[in-house]
Write an enzyme that holds these catalytic residues in place. Structure first.
Site, short mmCIF file in Angstrom:
data_model
loop_
_atom_site.label_atom_id
_atom_site.label_comp_id
_atom_site.label_asym_id
_atom_site.label_seq_id
_atom_site.Cartn_x
_atom_site.Cartn_y
_atom_site.Cartn_z
N GLU A 172 3.57 26.53 55.42
CA GLU A 172 4.15 25.47 56.26
C GLU A 172 4.12 24.19 55.43
O GLU A 172 3.08 23.56 55.29
CB GLU A 172 3.32 25.29 57.54
CG GLU A 172 3.34 26.48 58.46
CD GLU A 172 4.66 26.65 59.19
OE1 GLU A 172 5.47 25.69 59.22
OE2 GLU A 172 4.90 27.74 59.72
N CYS A 193 4.74 15.95 59.32
CA CYS A 193 5.72 16.80 58.62
C CYS A 193 7.09 16.73 59.27
O CYS A 193 8.11 16.74 58.60
CB CYS A 193 5.23 18.24 58.60
SG CYS A 193 4.93 18.93 60.24
#
Ligand code: NAD
Length: 470
Positions: free
Chosen positions: A221, A256
């Protein structure tokens, strides 16, 4: 020794953690390897009961852990409370879903008897960043544990305190501390059977390579450079603009899936900038994360502060204008604070636009046609999340289908657009594998098959040697 300072008051030490030597990492992995057998031997129901009890124990310390998280990460206290609450909700959701998602599949018919079981991997190594340490750890730990794996967590040295307390409440869980060296020792360990990583692209490449060298499967990720695409008919109320501001500036832009590039039609750019600045003056209050009313704290480190300031200075040299946003509360010289800015008239090739800025500086970019908008939004190697804004939901969904991102929000962006049931993860160089949803649970199991072909069951006539049965 890891000595973590409060990024809002850098003379204040929040805590210390000893760095785990390679021998300590080895010992932790071996303890996890020992624990996994008994843990996996429990019924799924008993594992769920143990995880629910751990979740309740963490919740009892919710306020205390939120304060610790705010002091080490620099995130405002309400955000820290929210992160822990969301992590606990996720943990309970996994416990609710596990009997269905992890159920074995059994077929018994004229072709034979086929059992497909969901087997744990063994020891799972979890490496996490500092920006949302509790939720990003529990997104890995809970689905891994419920499936019968044991875990070794290596949190970021920039926010290891609160998540260590959380991990201590969980069964079959070890924690090791340190930076890249500790991470390398963990990922390269021969008894680690799966690696789950959240972090930046550079570390991701190294960890994926190390895991690949061991033939250890991994979930990655990684970062994003999320575009927000405002179609010409977008409608945004005052609260809508406020939500948009926080979609970029929550956690000082260090998220993010933050809105990192704003693409607005030329005809509406003036109106957009005016409403955006007004919204920021209402909702963006920069100060100590523990002070009431603060919505944006410092960035994580002196290094991050200098990197973000340099990106803004570079954008200004290229013709951009940095418009200061929000208001300051208290003394901002005591910590790693960066003034939040909206940067207009910045060329597309500026690093502030091309790279993940991971800080409180957002470019406002103007476009003329939809094709140009999509080409610019899809440029680059990252594809984590994006958003499309339009008064016409059908149109938004049609455009969303052409955006290269793992997750496209419609008429919102960042946390307010998340869903526990939706798989989250990137395309292109933003990673592979998924968290959340059923897919996020299935990352931690592999199929194990038992098959009795009908032809060979007791009394069966058999089939010709070498025949392919159905
Ligand atoms: P980072 O990559 O520097 O560190 C992440 C973790 O990996 C830390 O625990 C670190 O100590 C460890 N690490 C670093 N280099 C390593 C190496 N060579 N070998 C083994 N371990 C190593 O990331 P960060 O600064 O903590 O976090 C910021 C990045 O994380 C941003 O790019 C952000 O977009 C990304 N992120 C992604 C998601 C997502 O869900 N996709 C969520 C949050 C953050």
């Amino acid at each position: 020794m890891i000595v973590r300072e409060n990024p809002a008051r850098v003379t204040e030490i929040v805590g210390r953690k000893p760095v785990s030597s390679p021998e300590a990492v080895d010992a932790a992995v071996r303890r996890a390897e020992d624990a996994r057998h008994d843990w996996a031997a429990l019924s799924l129901g008993r594992r769920i009961t143990a995880l629910r009890a751990a979740t309740d124990a963490i919740e009892e310390r919710h306020d205390e852990l939120a304060v610790l998280l705010a002091r080490e990460s620099g995130k405002p206290l309400p955000d820290c409370r929210g992160e822990i609450a969301f992590a606990l909700t996720y943990a309970r959701w996994v416990c609710d879903q596990a009997p269905r998602v992890l159920a074995p599949v059994e077929l018994d018919d004229a072709a034979g008897r086929l059992l497909v079981r969901r087997l744990p991997y063994g020891v799972v190594a979890c490496l996490t960043p500092w920006n949302a340490p509790v939720i990003l750890a529990l997104l890995k730990l809970v689905p891994a544990l419920v499936a019968g794996n044991a875990v070794v967590l290596k949190p970021s040295p920039l926010a290891p305190m609160a998540v260590s307390e959380v991990a201590a409440a969980l069964p079959a869980t070890e924690v090791v501390h340190g930076g890249a060296g500790t991470g390398r020792a963990l990922v390269g360990h021969a008894l680690v059977r799966k690696v789950a990583f959240t972090g930046g692209e550079a570390a991701g490449r190294q960890i994926a390579a190390a895991a690949g060298g061991m033939l250890t499967p991994s979930v990655m990720e990684l970062g994003g450079n999320d575009p927000a695409l405002f179609l010409p008919d977008f409608e945004l109320s005052e609260p809508g603009y406020e939500r948009l501001v926080m979609a970029s500036f929550a956690t000082s832009g260090q998220v993010c899936m933050a809105a990192k590039r704003l693409y607005v039609p030329r005809s509406r750019a003036g109106e957009f900038a005016g409403a955006y600045l007004a919204a920021a003056s209402r909702v963006l209050a920069v100060g100590d994360p523990l002070a009431p009313g603060v919505t944006m704290g410092p960035v994580v480190s002196a290094e991050a502060r200098e990197r973000i300031k340099a990106l803004v200075a570079d954008a200004e040299r290229r013709g951009g204008t940095a418009l200061r946003l929000g208001r300051a509360i208290g003394d901002l010289d005591a910590g790693y604070f960066v003034t939040p800015v909206l940067v207009t008239e910045v060329p597309e090739d500026a690093p502030l636009v091309r790279e993940e800025q991971f800080g409180p500086a957002v470019p406002l970019l103007v476009y003329d046609t939809e094709e140009e908008l999509l080409a610019r939004a899809n440029a680059g190697e990252l594809g984590l999340a994006a958003s499309v804004w339009s008064a016409d939901e059908e149109r938004a969904f049609a455009v969303a289908g052409r955006v290269e991102a793992g997750f496209v929000f419609v008429n919102t962006h960042n946390r307010t657009g998340m869903s526990l049931r939706a798989p989250f993860g990137g395309v292109k160089r933003s990673g592979y594998g998924r968290e959340y949803g059923e897919e996020g649970m299935l990352e931690y199991v592999q199929s194990g098959v038992v098959h009795a072909p009908a032809a060979f069951r007791a009394g069966g006539a058999g089939s010709a040697p070498g025949a392919y049965p159905l």
